[in-house]
Design an enzyme around this catalytic site. Structure first.
Site, PDB file in Angstrom:
ATOM      1  CE  LYS A  95     -13.054  -4.321  -0.432  1.00 33.86           C
ATOM      2  NZ  LYS A  95     -12.428  -3.584   0.620  1.00 33.86           N
ATOM      3  CE  LYS A 105      -4.314  -1.775   0.682  1.00 31.47           C
ATOM      4  NZ  LYS A 105      -5.663  -1.767   1.116  1.00 31.47           N
ATOM      5  CE  LYS A 153      -5.533  -8.713  -2.158  1.00 29.65           C
ATOM      6  NZ  LYS A 153      -6.785  -8.476  -1.498  1.00 29.65           N
TER       7      LYS A 153
END
Ligand code: ATP
Ligand code: LTN
Length: 334
Positions: free
Chosen positions: A200, A115, A197
């Protein structure tokens, strides 16, 4: 363990739109556990602000997520469904636990590394201490089991380490939680980049099937899914695109890898992709219908928000008071 019953905690961030990875990896398993355990399912809006959010949008997404928990089958009478920000004990315990967490441990977290690479303009302290807040979420409810997708395993390990460290100093304060990672669907990959993966926050919307996608969109996205060129439906590490589609098909229909390989032996990718798409359309239809219905019933959703926050506060404060006493905070005068 809460009042003699085993307990479960899990949560999702109110960012982005839920995709079938979130459903198959987490939410679907939650629904299957509600009878055996005291269950707490949280919309972790406090975690969401580790990445910059538009306030109106966050509020809307948080409510949609809470509604979706119910639409996906969680019974709000049996499961405590609530907003993290309505239970201040999360923040209070997080502070205490941060004093029992080493920077070296946080430095190892892969989600933080990912992140902070993605949001290099805003590497804030909350993003760094995110796992401590997550540990507080779990430990507040003396959770025995935490159902999550496999990407959260590392966060569960640090939670256990913090709890064991704390118990080692102060005695048995926290239940040590176990991760529960389902056998099928624990890691659904992007349809466009099967090495990544499904996420969102992926900018490429064609990589994800969102729970609210309409049937045409779903079929189109599966048709466009990236696969290899040998046209054989076989489950293998060197065929990541097809492997992912077999996983999705298996999770949506309950069929084993073997059954799927047999069913599509001799058929081409076009047929298979269409079948996977149709199985996902059928899986999502009841959730979408229920979501539309629930969204109209403001009073009902409001009552769930209110009642469940009260229940969550009750249990969370019980643990928090115990912890405050252990670390030596002065007693409250009543
Ligand atoms: P973001 O991209 O914003 O990090 P996310 O898609 O990873 O979001 P989270 O809110 O972090 O979603 O995860 C919610 C739950 O869904 C967690 O239990 C997580 O393990 C699970 N999950 C997320 N992505 C997948 C996936 N691709 N396959 C299976 N489970 C997943
Ligand atoms: N970090 C998790 C969301 C989350 C969570 C939790 C999951 C926050 N607190 C407690 C399980 C238990 C995620 O990104 N999926």
């Amino acid at each position: 363990m809460l009042d003699g019953k085993k307990s479960i905690f899990s949560g999702m961030q109110a960012t982005g739109t839920l995709h079938i990875g979130n459903y198959l990896g987490a939410l679907k398993n939650w629904v299957e556990l509600e009878d055996e355990y005291e269950c707490f399912y949280c919309v972790v809006d406090m975690h969401s602000i580790t990445v910059r959010q538009d306030p109106a949008e966050l509020r809307k997404k948080a409510r949609a997520l809470l509604t979706l928990y119910i639409a996906a089958g969680l019974n709000p009478e049996k499961n405590c469904i609530y907003y993290q920000s309505h239970v201040s004990a999360h923040a209070e315990l997080s502070w205490i636990l941060s004093c029992y967490t080493y920077m070296g441990e946080l430095n190892r977290m892969t989600q933080f590394k990912d992140k902070s690479a993605k949001h290099s303009e805003n590497i804030n302290a909350g993003l760094y201490t995110y796992p401590v807040l997550m540990a507080a979420d779990i430990l507040l409810f003396q959770s025995d089991v935490v159902p999550v997708g496999s990407d959260q395993k590392q966060h569960l390990e640090i939670t256990r380490d913090i709890a064991e460290r704390f118990n080692g100093i102060y005695g048995d304060v926290f239940t040590i939680p176990e991760p529960y990672i389902g056998k099928v669907g624990a890691r659904i990959m992007s349809l466009q980049e099967p090495a990544k993966k499904m996420s969102k926050s992926d900018e490429n919307v064609n990589g994800s099937i969102y729970l609210m996608d309409d049937p045409d969109t779903i079929i189109r996205k599966f048709k466009r899914a990236v696969t290899d060129s040998d046209n054989e439906i076989r489950y293998s590490e060197d065929k990541p695109g097809i492997k992912n589609l077999i996983d999705i098909y298996g999770a949506a229909t309950g069929k084993s890898v073997n059954e799927t390989e047999k069913e599509f032996a001799g058929l081409g990718y076009g047929d298979f992709k269409l079948a996977v798409g149709e199985s996902v359309v059928s899986m999502l239809k009841p959730i979408q219908d229920r979501f539309a219905e629930l969204s109209k019933d403001k009073e009902y959703i409001d009552s769930i928000i209110k009642n469940n926050a009260e229940k969550a506060n009750y249990y969370a404060n019980k643990t928090l008071r115990k912890v405050q006493k252990k670390v030596g905070f002065p007693e409250r005068i009543r």
